[in-house]
Enzyme design. Structure first.
Site, mmCIF file in Angstrom:
data_model
loop_
_atom_site.group_PDB
_atom_site.id
_atom_site.type_symbol
_atom_site.label_atom_id
_atom_site.label_comp_id
_atom_site.label_asym_id
_atom_site.label_seq_id
_atom_site.Cartn_x
_atom_site.Cartn_y
_atom_site.Cartn_z
ATOM 1 C CB CYS A 2 23.637 -27.625 2.906
ATOM 2 S SG CYS A 2 24.369 -28.660 4.176
ATOM 3 C CB CYS A 242 19.992 -37.270 -5.297
ATOM 4 S SG CYS A 242 19.036 -37.690 -3.836
ATOM 5 C CB SER A 289 7.025 -34.309 2.561
ATOM 6 O OG SER A 289 6.390 -34.921 3.665
ATOM 7 C CG ASP A 350 5.020 -38.508 4.209
ATOM 8 O OD1 ASP A 350 5.260 -37.588 3.397
ATOM 9 O OD2 ASP A 350 5.440 -38.482 5.378
ATOM 10 C CG ASP A 351 8.371 -37.760 1.418
ATOM 11 O OD1 ASP A 351 7.647 -37.229 2.278
ATOM 12 O OD2 ASP A 351 9.575 -38.006 1.605
ATOM 13 C CB CYS A 387 22.426 -41.193 1.510
ATOM 14 S SG CYS A 387 23.030 -39.988 0.316
ATOM 15 C CB CYS A 437 21.930 -41.819 -7.152
ATOM 16 S SG CYS A 437 22.411 -42.668 -5.619
ATOM 17 C CB CYS A 440 18.848 -44.473 0.025
ATOM 18 S SG CYS A 440 17.941 -43.435 -1.098
HETATM 19 S S1 SF4 Z 1 21.587 -42.753 -1.849
HETATM 20 FE FE1 SF4 Z 1 19.469 -41.984 -1.976
HETATM 21 S S2 SF4 Z 1 19.534 -40.001 -0.941
HETATM 22 FE FE2 SF4 Z 1 21.650 -40.557 -1.426
HETATM 23 S S3 SF4 Z 1 22.109 -39.628 -3.414
HETATM 24 FE FE3 SF4 Z 1 21.398 -41.708 -3.826
HETATM 25 S S4 SF4 Z 1 19.162 -41.500 -4.117
HETATM 26 FE FE4 SF4 Z 1 19.884 -39.639 -3.112
#
Ligand code: SF4
Length: 461
Positions: A2, A242, A289, A350-351, A387, A437, A440
């Site tokens: 958000c 992230c 994107s 694309d991303d 995620c 992180c 995903c």
């Molecule tokens: S899992 Fe992927 S989308 Fe979620 S915080 Fe980690 S890097 Fe970001």
């Protein structure tokens, strides 16, 4: 995922509402389901408005006109993309909680994976989403700590599993902002002894004119009571911002953890071009994107960049739209520049591919309009795991790379000649942060001892 915004001043001002709404409009890309705004007066009166749709639909079309004339201490606002609770069940924020002479309004960007467990622990009954549980738990903890929401945030960080950046406006009045100890989600502020402005992304502060900004550190809690700024920290954890903020979520003109999003995205495309070259005539970005990565791919490969797709900006971002609307939007979202693509071997950049809905529609139409070959290049690694820290992919079964693990299968599903993804190593190299992180992509989550099955169970029970 958000957008949150805040503002407070040492002198009562009628400008707080318009400043916060201006910031929120610049965060519209982070969610379009609903928007809300709360103000607090010097005597602690909290007023809140919210509605469905974009910031302009929800708030600017009359709802907040009366609020914008009142002198207040500050305001916070939120633009929503649901991460739990579903689209139609989504509860607009800010959430106002408390009664009597201690209340606060809260807006959060993120997801609390263990919110159901926290609700049980704190005896919170009702069908609440994670943001509502967060607000309830913080309120109870604040009461336990002599109405100190800073101490509540510290306690919360010891038991919460998830990612969260928050803005809280208390009836004292006080504006409190915080990032979770892992630093998953961005948050920035600008302070000048008299006023503080807060935004999920630095670009929003820049555009509104707060160019002297700083980022809230991972685990940092900052409080402004109109007289001074107080800083403290919650528990420490492994810094895990992230990676997907760099790949997709954040604006190209934002900075996250001192890394320029545009620079990182161009570098991702450059690295991909060196690792996954293909003979072709043009590099075409999926707007908007894929643009940064396409520039990098074109630079790295020496193949010219061409605009081949025109985006309908009024339909919103496909990925962050609610499930029922995604298929419709995938078809309506792009127009095609036939003269640019006819008879060409196209590298489409694309991303990311999450569900594959949009990419399959684009590749098919590129062929329909005369592309000789379509080679898809994705600047992130395959999105294989859900995620639990702020992105709405609750189940592995939704993810294309999970359902169709083989690249040949994925290419065939997408109607492309070839498909190639970036590597985790290239993402880390492009961003320059070693502790990102990447869960995903890798399935390794930053929470000690918790794997994907544990988190899926935690999130669903
Ligand atoms: S899992 Fe992927 S989308 Fe979620 S915080 Fe980690 S890097 Fe970001």
């Amino acid at each position: 995922m958000c957008g949150i915004a805040g503002y407070a001043s040492s002198k009562p001002t009628s400008l707080a509402t318009s400043i916060v709404l201006s910031i929120l409009i610049e965060l519209q890309h982070r969610g379009q389901e609903s928007a809300g705004l709360a103000t607090v007066s010097l005597d602690g009166y909290i007023e809140v408005r919210s509605g469905r749709g974009t910031v302009i639909e929800a708030l600017l079309n009359g709802l907040t006109v009366d609020m914008s004339h009142r002198d207040v201490f500050g305001a916070i606002a939120h633009t929503r993309y649901s991460t739990s609770g579903g689209y139609m069940d989504s509860v607009p924020q800010p959430i106002v909680i408390g009664n009597g002479d201690y209340r606060f309004a809260l807006a959060v960007n993120g997801t609390i994976a263990n919110y159901k467990m926290l609700a049980k622990t704190f005896g919170i009954e009702g069908n609440y989403n994670d943001a509502q549980v967060l607000a309830n738990v913080l309120y109870r903890l604040a009461l336990e700590h002599n109405r100190d929401v800073i101490e509540a945030l510290k306690s919360f960080s010891e038991t919460a599993v998830g990612g969260y950046s928050v803005v809280i406006l208390t009836s004292e009045p006080r504006l409190v902002i915080a990032r979770d100890p892992y630093g998953f989600r961005p948050l920035a502020y600008s302070y000048n002894d008299e006023e503080i402005a807060v935004a999920s992304e630095t670009a929003a502060l820049d555009v509104v004119g707060y160019n002297n900004w700083a980022e809230v550190g991972a685990g940092e809690i900052i409080s402004f009571d109109g007289k001074s700024l107080e800083r403290t920290h919650s528990i420490t954890a492994t810094f895990s911002p992230c990676a997907f903020e760099y790949v997709y979520i954040s604006r190209l003109d934002s900075v996250f953890n001192n890394v320029n999003i545009y620079t990182a995205r161009v570098q991702m495309g450059y690295e991909l071009s060196k690792m996954m070259p293909v003979e072709a005539d043009i590099v075409v970005p999926v707007p908007d994107s894929g643009r940064g990565a396409a520039i990098g791919y074109s630079r790295g490969s020496g193949i010219p960049l061409e605009e081949g797709l025109v985006i309908n900006r009024y339909l919103g971002r496909g990925f962050i739209l609610p499930p029922g609307l995604r298929d419709v939007v995938a078809k309506l979202k792009y127009g095609f520049i036939k003269t640019a693509i006819q008879g060409k071997k196209v590298i489409l950049v694309d991303d990311s591919i999450v569900r594959g809905t949009t990419m399959a529609a684009i590749a098919s139409r590129l062929r329909k309009y005369g592309a000789k070959e379509v080679h898809i290049r994705i600047s992130s690694p395959p999105f294989r795991y859900p995620c639990f820290m702020g992105i709405d992919v609750a189940s592995r079964s939704e993810l294309l790379a999970w359902r169709k693990m083989d690249l040949v299968d994925i290419a065939s599903y997408l109607n492309a000649d070839t498909v190639a993804y970036n590597t985790v190593e290239n993402i880390v190299k492009s961003i320059g942060i070693n502790t990102l992180c990447l869960a995903c992509f890798t399935g390794t989550y930053p929470f000690k001892g918790l794997g994907v099955e544990d988190l899926e169970e935690m999130f669903s029970r």
